[in-house]
Write a protein that holds these residues in place. Structure first.
Motif, short mmCIF file in Angstrom:
data_model
loop_
_atom_site.label_atom_id
_atom_site.label_comp_id
_atom_site.label_asym_id
_atom_site.label_seq_id
_atom_site.Cartn_x
_atom_site.Cartn_y
_atom_site.Cartn_z
N GLY A 27 0.83 -1.19 0.00
CA GLY A 27 0.00 0.00 0.00
C GLY A 27 0.86 1.24 0.00
N GLY A 28 0.20 2.41 -0.01
CA GLY A 28 0.96 3.65 0.01
C GLY A 28 0.11 4.83 -0.40
N ILE A 29 0.74 5.83 -0.99
CA ILE A 29 0.06 7.04 -1.42
C ILE A 29 -0.79 6.73 -2.65
N GLN A 30 -2.07 7.06 -2.59
CA GLN A 30 -2.93 6.80 -3.74
C GLN A 30 -2.63 7.79 -4.86
N THR A 31 -2.50 7.29 -6.08
CA THR A 31 -2.15 8.11 -7.22
C THR A 31 -3.04 7.80 -8.42
N ASP A 32 -3.15 8.80 -9.31
CA ASP A 32 -3.83 8.54 -10.58
C ASP A 32 -2.79 8.03 -11.59
N ASP A 57 -1.18 9.40 -13.86
CA ASP A 57 -0.05 10.29 -14.09
C ASP A 57 0.86 10.37 -12.87
N SER A 58 0.62 9.49 -11.89
CA SER A 58 1.37 9.46 -10.63
C SER A 58 1.14 10.70 -9.77
N ARG A 59 0.05 11.42 -10.03
CA ARG A 59 -0.30 12.54 -9.15
C ARG A 59 -0.90 12.00 -7.86
N ALA A 60 -0.42 12.51 -6.73
CA ALA A 60 -0.96 12.09 -5.44
C ALA A 60 -2.39 12.61 -5.29
N LEU A 61 -3.26 11.75 -4.78
CA LEU A 61 -4.66 12.10 -4.59
C LEU A 61 -4.94 12.39 -3.12
N GLY A 62 -5.85 13.30 -2.88
CA GLY A 62 -6.24 13.64 -1.52
C GLY A 62 -7.43 12.82 -1.06
N ALA A 63 -7.90 13.11 0.14
CA ALA A 63 -9.03 12.37 0.71
C ALA A 63 -10.29 12.53 -0.11
N ASP A 64 -10.39 13.63 -0.86
CA ASP A 64 -11.58 13.85 -1.69
C ASP A 64 -11.46 13.22 -3.07
N PRO A 92 -2.41 19.41 -5.78
CA PRO A 92 -1.60 20.16 -6.76
C PRO A 92 -0.11 20.13 -6.42
N GLY A 93 0.68 19.75 -7.41
CA GLY A 93 2.13 19.78 -7.26
C GLY A 93 2.75 18.54 -6.66
N LEU A 94 1.95 17.57 -6.19
CA LEU A 94 2.51 16.42 -5.49
C LEU A 94 2.34 15.14 -6.31
N TYR A 95 3.42 14.39 -6.44
CA TYR A 95 3.45 13.12 -7.16
C TYR A 95 4.06 12.06 -6.24
N ALA A 96 3.75 10.80 -6.51
CA ALA A 96 4.34 9.70 -5.75
C ALA A 96 4.60 8.54 -6.70
N VAL A 97 5.73 7.87 -6.50
CA VAL A 97 6.14 6.79 -7.40
C VAL A 97 6.74 5.64 -6.61
N GLY A 98 6.84 4.48 -7.27
CA GLY A 98 7.49 3.33 -6.68
C GLY A 98 6.75 2.79 -5.48
N GLU A 99 7.50 2.27 -4.52
CA GLU A 99 6.89 1.63 -3.35
C GLU A 99 6.11 2.63 -2.51
N ALA A 100 6.52 3.89 -2.51
CA ALA A 100 5.79 4.91 -1.74
C ALA A 100 4.35 5.05 -2.24
N ALA A 101 4.12 4.69 -3.50
CA ALA A 101 2.79 4.75 -4.09
C ALA A 101 2.16 3.37 -4.21
N GLY A 102 2.64 2.41 -3.43
CA GLY A 102 2.14 1.04 -3.56
C GLY A 102 2.39 0.51 -4.96
N PHE A 103 3.49 1.00 -5.59
CA PHE A 103 3.86 0.63 -6.96
C PHE A 103 2.80 1.04 -7.97
N GLY A 104 1.94 1.98 -7.57
CA GLY A 104 0.94 2.53 -8.47
C GLY A 104 -0.44 2.52 -7.85
N GLY A 105 -1.04 3.70 -7.70
CA GLY A 105 -2.42 3.79 -7.23
C GLY A 105 -2.62 3.51 -5.77
N GLY A 106 -1.54 3.34 -5.02
CA GLY A 106 -1.67 2.98 -3.62
C GLY A 106 -1.93 1.50 -3.41
N GLY A 107 -1.63 0.68 -4.44
CA GLY A 107 -1.81 -0.76 -4.25
C GLY A 107 -2.12 -1.51 -5.53
#
Length: 559
Positions: A496-501, A503-510, A515-530
């Motif tokens: 698991g990890g940071i949920q992303t779309d 384009d690897s943009r980090a998504l918020g609770a909503d 804006p401006g934040l991206y997450a990649v690799g294991e920090a993003a659960g290798f994509g999408g937070g899992g």
């Protein structure tokens, strides 16, 4: 592809992105930005010696679908079969899995499409024998790889990193990349609801070698600003406190003792920092730890463990001496075996095997444990294909504290007792199982499903050539000596990890991008937070770093 020696029109002091973490995913994102002529800073809390992060230590396995390597070995694969295997393994069952599922679909198309040629265009080559990892738990729509898909990179983990490090270094020479080691990010700068940079501490210089713990002495502060910040800091596997905190109830109680499959700097700090800045963390209870860990006799970091990559022939016993049930055979179902062993209430288990099996079937995960493949040494590789165990395996057999070697079964059982807590091991039952299994080898028919699986595996040319020993009696002196290996839980990956779309943009609770934040690799659960859901098919961790890093770099470059 832009010429990195040609500066962009904007001022040369202006950053287009800050990347937090100098591992594979961060390097891939940076290389894409260099290709586009963008200017990027990479900050990492570790010394320069650790550039490349966890990927450097990896075996370099990559998941490919319907590759020429597979076809040459008579393996018929397809995107449809790979999708069936992935979804059957992932078991997506949460609302939070929406983006993980989307990433899975995109990654499968990548692995069946341009991934191989994209990597070959960067100079990567693959070992011709494709490995068969995670063979599954026995049902067509359930977990596991229906066919071999584990492609070993010629050069292992360092070979995967090489083209991306070279591209980043070229960008550095051209003034497009600012590599800042010993810079620890403590805060993401948020202004007007957007992430616009990072703040943190400058740490004292340290000449620690790769993977060795470095000091945390603060000697100053720093601040960097850019319209895009990429979190590429990895997971939590080196922080056992966080591992225990995230431990799911379905796995029972966490082990009292665990080995670490990653360096201590894989500490999970940036996940909490990203969350505090608006990112949504999901699926933190999904983990990928191994049950085949052995204590490194020559450790680099604290509690350093190495994973055995086993073939299917070793008999597997829990701590009490009960043989694991079908289909929990070596190399078949990592998480299923993990869950079963956790229910026993003990932290260890046992392989029982022969010299003939260890020579053919034992490999050790890690670039440093495979000098032939890592150093592209054909002479050493020829020795692997010949008689005898690979040198690193033999070294563990001679020096490792978890190995028992004996000429007779009573001697082997005595050695296992010495490595077991008092009264736990039922040695009589181990003996019964070994003798009974040997009776099953004496004819071509068997009700022992492990023997059936071994015989089936040898129908695959790759397994018959270098991976699976011919069935034989364990107590045959010609196959000896006998070997027992005490196995431990080995921490490794966060699923698991940071949920992303996409384009690897980090998504918020909503559900909207931060804006401006991206997450990649294991920090993003290798994509999408899992992207893996509950279970991985192996060869997909490095691939997830490649794919998410590429997506982030291209999205930022496109503006």
């Amino acid at each position: 592809m832009a010429d990195p020696t040609t500066p962009p029109a904007r001022a040369r002091t202006e950053l287009d992105a800050v990347i937090v973490g100098g591992g594979l995913s961060g390097l891939v994102a940076a290389s894409e930005l260099v290709d586009a002529g963008r200017r990027v800073a990479i900050v990492d809390q570790e010394p320069e010696a650790s550039l490349g992060g966890q990927a450097w230590w990896s075996f370099g396995g990559l998941f490919l679908v319907d590759s020429p390597e597979q076809r040459r070995l008579g393996v018929h694969d397809s995107l449809e079969l790979a999708r069936q295997d992935w979804l059957g393994s992932a078991g997506f069952d949460r609302d939070e899995d929406e983006w993980g599922r989307r990433w899975a679909e995109a990654y499968l198309e990548f692995a069946a499409g341009e991934k191989r040629e994209w990597l070959r265009g960067k100079g990567l080559k693959f070992f011709p024998v494709v490995g068969w990892a995670e063979r599954g738990h026995g049902m067509a729509i359930g977990h596991g790889n229906s066919v071999p898909r584990f492609h070993i990179t010629w050069g292992t983990g360092p070979g995967v990193l090489e083209p991306f490090i070279a591209r980043v270094r070229a960008g550095e020479a051209a003034g497009l990349v600012d590599l800042r080691f010993r810079h620890r990010v403590d805060e993401l700068i948020v202004e007007g609801g957007a992430v616009v940079g990072v703040r943190g501490a400058r740490l004292a210089p340290d000449d620690a070698e790769r993977g060795v713990a470095s000091n945390r002495d603060v000697v100053g502060e720093f601040e960097l600003r850019a319209p895009a910040v990429v979190v590429a800091s990895g997971g939590i596997g080196g922080n056992h406190d966080l591992v225990r905190e995230a431990w799911p109830e379905r796995h029972g109680s966490p082990p009292a003792e665990m080995l670490s499959g990653v360096p201590a700097h894989v500490d999970g700090r940036m996940l909490g920092i990203a969350e505090a800045s608006g990112a949504r963390l999901v699926n933190g209870d999904r983990m990928w730890h191994y049950t085949e860990g052995i204590t490194n006799w020559d450790p680099v970091w604290p509690s350093h463990g190495i994973r055995i990559l086993p073939g299917p022939s070793s008999l597997w016993f829990d701590a009490t001496g009960k043989r694991l049930p079908a289909p929990l055979f070596p190399g078949f179902d990592t998480l299923g075996t993990f869950e079963h062993l956790m229910r026993t209430g003990h932290d260890h288990s046992w392989f029982v095997l022969t010299q003939r099996i260890i020579e053919k079937e034992f490999a050790l995960s890690g670039s440093e444990q495979n000098p032939d493949l890592t150093n592209k040494d054909l002479r050493l590789l020829a020795e692997r294909l010949g008689s005898g165990a690979p040198g690193p395996v033999e070294a563990f057999k001679q020096h490792g504290v978890d190995f028992v070697v004996a000429d007779t079964l009573p001697e082997l059982l005595d050695g296992m007792r010495r490595l077991s807590p008092d009264g736990i091991l039922d040695a009589d039952n181990v003996e019964r199982e070994v003798v009974a299994r040997d009776r099953e080898v004496d004819h071509e028919f068997s009700k022992d499903l492990q023997l059936t699986a071994v015989r089936g595996a040898r129908n695959y040319r790759g397994d018959k050539l270098i991976r699976v020993a011919p069935p034989h009696r364990m107590l045959d002196p010609k196959a000896g000596p006998l070997i027992a290996v005490k196995l431990h839980i080995l921490t490794r990956k966060s699923l698991g990890g940071i949920q992303t779309d996409l384009d690897s943009r980090a998504l918020g609770a909503d559900g909207a991008p931060v804006p401006g934040l991206y997450a990649v690799g294991e920090a993003a659960g290798f994509g999408g937070g899992g992207v893996h859901g509950y279970r991985a098919l192996e060869g997909t961790f490095l691939g997830g770093c490649l794919f998410t890093g590429r997506a982030a770099g291209r999205a930022i470059a496109a503006g």
